[in-house]
Write a protein that holds these residues in place. Sequence first.
Motif, PDB file in Angstrom:
ATOM      1  N   SER A  69      11.972 -28.159 -24.225  1.00 18.82           N
ATOM      2  CA  SER A  69      12.335 -28.162 -22.806  1.00 18.82           C
ATOM      3  C   SER A  69      11.043 -28.184 -21.988  1.00 18.82           C
ATOM      4  O   SER A  69       9.997 -27.746 -22.457  1.00 18.82           O
ATOM      5  CB  SER A  69      13.164 -26.925 -22.488  1.00 18.82           C
ATOM      6  OG  SER A  69      12.459 -25.755 -22.858  1.00 18.82           O
ATOM      7  N   ASP A  70      11.141 -28.705 -20.796  1.00 22.10           N
ATOM      8  CA  ASP A  70       9.968 -28.857 -19.938  1.00 22.10           C
ATOM      9  C   ASP A  70       9.607 -27.507 -19.318  1.00 22.10           C
ATOM     10  O   ASP A  70      10.416 -26.927 -18.588  1.00 22.10           O
ATOM     11  CB  ASP A  70      10.308 -29.893 -18.852  1.00 22.10           C
ATOM     12  CG  ASP A  70       9.139 -30.107 -17.913  1.00 22.10           C
ATOM     13  OD1 ASP A  70       8.097 -29.444 -18.100  1.00 22.10           O
ATOM     14  OD2 ASP A  70       9.282 -30.931 -16.994  1.00 22.10           O
ATOM     15  N   PRO A  71       8.408 -26.986 -19.593  1.00 27.13           N
ATOM     16  CA  PRO A  71       8.053 -25.678 -19.041  1.00 27.13           C
ATOM     17  C   PRO A  71       8.066 -25.660 -17.510  1.00 27.13           C
ATOM     18  O   PRO A  71       8.306 -24.616 -16.901  1.00 27.13           O
ATOM     19  CB  PRO A  71       6.638 -25.423 -19.583  1.00 27.13           C
ATOM     20  CG  PRO A  71       6.198 -26.654 -20.280  1.00 27.13           C
ATOM     21  CD  PRO A  71       7.364 -27.550 -20.461  1.00 27.13           C
ATOM     22  N   ASP A  72       7.858 -26.818 -16.870  1.00 26.66           N
ATOM     23  CA  ASP A  72       7.857 -26.857 -15.407  1.00 26.66           C
ATOM     24  C   ASP A  72       9.267 -26.857 -14.838  1.00 26.66           C
ATOM     25  O   ASP A  72       9.456 -26.688 -13.637  1.00 26.66           O
ATOM     26  CB  ASP A  72       7.116 -28.111 -14.913  1.00 26.66           C
ATOM     27  CG  ASP A  72       5.646 -28.042 -15.299  1.00 26.66           C
ATOM     28  OD1 ASP A  72       5.119 -26.915 -15.394  1.00 26.66           O
ATOM     29  OD2 ASP A  72       5.046 -29.107 -15.539  1.00 26.66           O
ATOM     30  N   PHE A  77      16.449 -25.131 -15.561  1.00 29.83           N
ATOM     31  CA  PHE A  77      16.994 -24.921 -16.901  1.00 29.83           C
ATOM     32  C   PHE A  77      17.526 -23.514 -17.127  1.00 29.83           C
ATOM     33  O   PHE A  77      18.588 -23.332 -17.709  1.00 29.83           O
ATOM     34  CB  PHE A  77      15.908 -25.211 -17.944  1.00 29.83           C
ATOM     35  CG  PHE A  77      16.079 -26.532 -18.634  1.00 29.83           C
ATOM     36  CD1 PHE A  77      15.836 -27.707 -17.936  1.00 29.83           C
ATOM     37  CD2 PHE A  77      16.497 -26.606 -19.950  1.00 29.83           C
ATOM     38  CE1 PHE A  77      15.994 -28.932 -18.556  1.00 29.83           C
ATOM     39  CE2 PHE A  77      16.669 -27.829 -20.573  1.00 29.83           C
ATOM     40  CZ  PHE A  77      16.415 -28.998 -19.885  1.00 29.83           C
ATOM     41  N   PHE A  78      16.746 -22.516 -16.672  1.00 32.09           N
ATOM     42  CA  PHE A  78      17.032 -21.168 -17.172  1.00 32.09           C
ATOM     43  C   PHE A  78      17.434 -20.156 -16.108  1.00 32.09           C
ATOM     44  O   PHE A  78      17.754 -19.033 -16.433  1.00 32.09           O
ATOM     45  CB  PHE A  78      15.816 -20.641 -17.951  1.00 32.09           C
ATOM     46  CG  PHE A  78      15.463 -21.501 -19.123  1.00 32.09           C
ATOM     47  CD1 PHE A  78      16.373 -21.680 -20.156  1.00 32.09           C
ATOM     48  CD2 PHE A  78      14.243 -22.158 -19.203  1.00 32.09           C
ATOM     49  CE1 PHE A  78      16.068 -22.479 -21.243  1.00 32.09           C
ATOM     50  CE2 PHE A  78      13.924 -22.955 -20.284  1.00 32.09           C
ATOM     51  CZ  PHE A  78      14.844 -23.124 -21.307  1.00 32.09           C
ATOM     52  N   GLY A  83      22.986 -13.893 -12.081  1.00 33.08           N
ATOM     53  CA  GLY A  83      24.097 -13.628 -11.182  1.00 33.08           C
ATOM     54  C   GLY A  83      25.441 -14.022 -11.765  1.00 33.08           C
ATOM     55  O   GLY A  83      26.445 -13.981 -11.078  1.00 33.08           O
ATOM     56  N   LYS A  84      25.460 -14.451 -12.998  1.00 32.26           N
ATOM     57  CA  LYS A  84      26.747 -14.813 -13.615  1.00 32.26           C
ATOM     58  C   LYS A  84      27.028 -13.869 -14.768  1.00 32.26           C
ATOM     59  O   LYS A  84      27.197 -14.277 -15.925  1.00 32.26           O
ATOM     60  CB  LYS A  84      26.712 -16.272 -14.086  1.00 32.26           C
ATOM     61  CG  LYS A  84      26.616 -17.240 -12.911  1.00 32.26           C
ATOM     62  CD  LYS A  84      26.366 -18.660 -13.380  1.00 32.26           C
ATOM     63  CE  LYS A  84      26.191 -19.578 -12.168  1.00 32.26           C
ATOM     64  NZ  LYS A  84      25.550 -20.845 -12.502  1.00 32.26           N
ATOM     65  N   ASN A  85      27.057 -12.583 -14.413  1.00 32.08           N
ATOM     66  CA  ASN A  85      27.214 -11.570 -15.467  1.00 32.08           C
ATOM     67  C   ASN A  85      28.559 -11.662 -16.170  1.00 32.08           C
ATOM     68  O   ASN A  85      28.711 -11.150 -17.278  1.00 32.08           O
ATOM     69  CB  ASN A  85      27.040 -10.168 -14.874  1.00 32.08           C
ATOM     70  CG  ASN A  85      25.586  -9.901 -14.553  1.00 32.08           C
ATOM     71  OD1 ASN A  85      24.717 -10.650 -14.999  1.00 32.08           O
ATOM     72  ND2 ASN A  85      25.323  -8.874 -13.774  1.00 32.08           N
TER      73      ASN A  85
END
Lengths: 101, 274
Positions: A69-72, A77-78, A83-85
């Motif tokens: 995955s692109d670190p930038d 991505f992550f 907030g979607k517990n």
Amino acid sequence: MSTPGEMGTESWPLWEVFVRANRGLSHVHVGSLHAPDSDMAVRNARDLYTRRNEGVSIWVVPADAITTSDPDAKGAFFESPAGKNYRHAVYYTKSEGVKHL
Amino acid sequence: MSVDRLALADEFAGAGAAGDGAVASADVAEYALRLGDDALVLAQQLGMWIARAPELEEDVALGNIALDLIGHARSLLHYAGTATGRSEDDLAYWRDEPEWRNAWIFEQPNGDFAHTIARQLFIATYLFELYGELSASTDPTLAAIAAKSVKEVDYHRDHATQWVLRLAGGTDESRRRMIAAVADTWPYVDELFHDDELVERLASEGVAVLPSRLREPFDEVIDAVLAEAELELPTGRTAFIASGGGRRGSHTEHLGPLLAEMQVLARQHPGASW
């Protein structure tokens, strides 16, 4: 900065090493190493990563065969799960009499 | 006795195989000394590669092989020492050159990487056949040491084989070096398979393995590896056979400096421990 293994001065390609500690467990990434080919990579991995009885099986993968995955793009991505517990099962109450949860 | 020594004593392969405190006879001790000296001298040689090998990974590979060999040497020298009440350290650090019983191939210098690999191929192939047979020895201690060691030298042989194939099939330069290494090392192979009165006596009791019996399986393996690597054994002038004499304590000029380096610390600080 270049990725290890991509510099022209390094003669051997880079391999990622995965070791399975026991039957029934999955292979876990333990590190990387240089080797001229896959056969030697498995042997080098045996010497570097299983010399204290760490494993019963080794996988090696050419580092450049791994797409990352692109670190930038961390945000896109992550951060979405924040907030979607409700995605965690802890919100559900356990029905009475259900075992092994 | 230090704490370290107590903990390490558990690591002797074969210790206790014949019940605690098995004592070797004079003949068995001499035989164990030969095998132990072979292993220790080679371990010392391979240790010299650490931080000098072509790649970091190879430092570790050769270091691991050296450690395996030190394990074999400790068990064998410990057993040899039981005949005369000496410890494995006494035997490793306090014997002078003429008292060493290793064959000449073990003391031949590391040379370049190809020379080390050629030496490894010949030695590991010989040791694999030897320990395989010796694990059926009627001497339970030797049998136990051999049974543990054979698995380790199996890997040493594989490591050397892989490298012979790659150096022989690599660049023109690596192939040239591998050919030279095989030619330079081959003269020292013959001594490994010499029988003498001691091994004949011990072999008749089922204790030792007659070295001459190992020659045929050894040649089969070597022929197969060299054929795959498209290498040939030297012929003509380069095919001479070194006389050998290591089993009688006669050595080439390479053993003295090796022992001096290995023994200097123990001799300067007798009885020192970590």
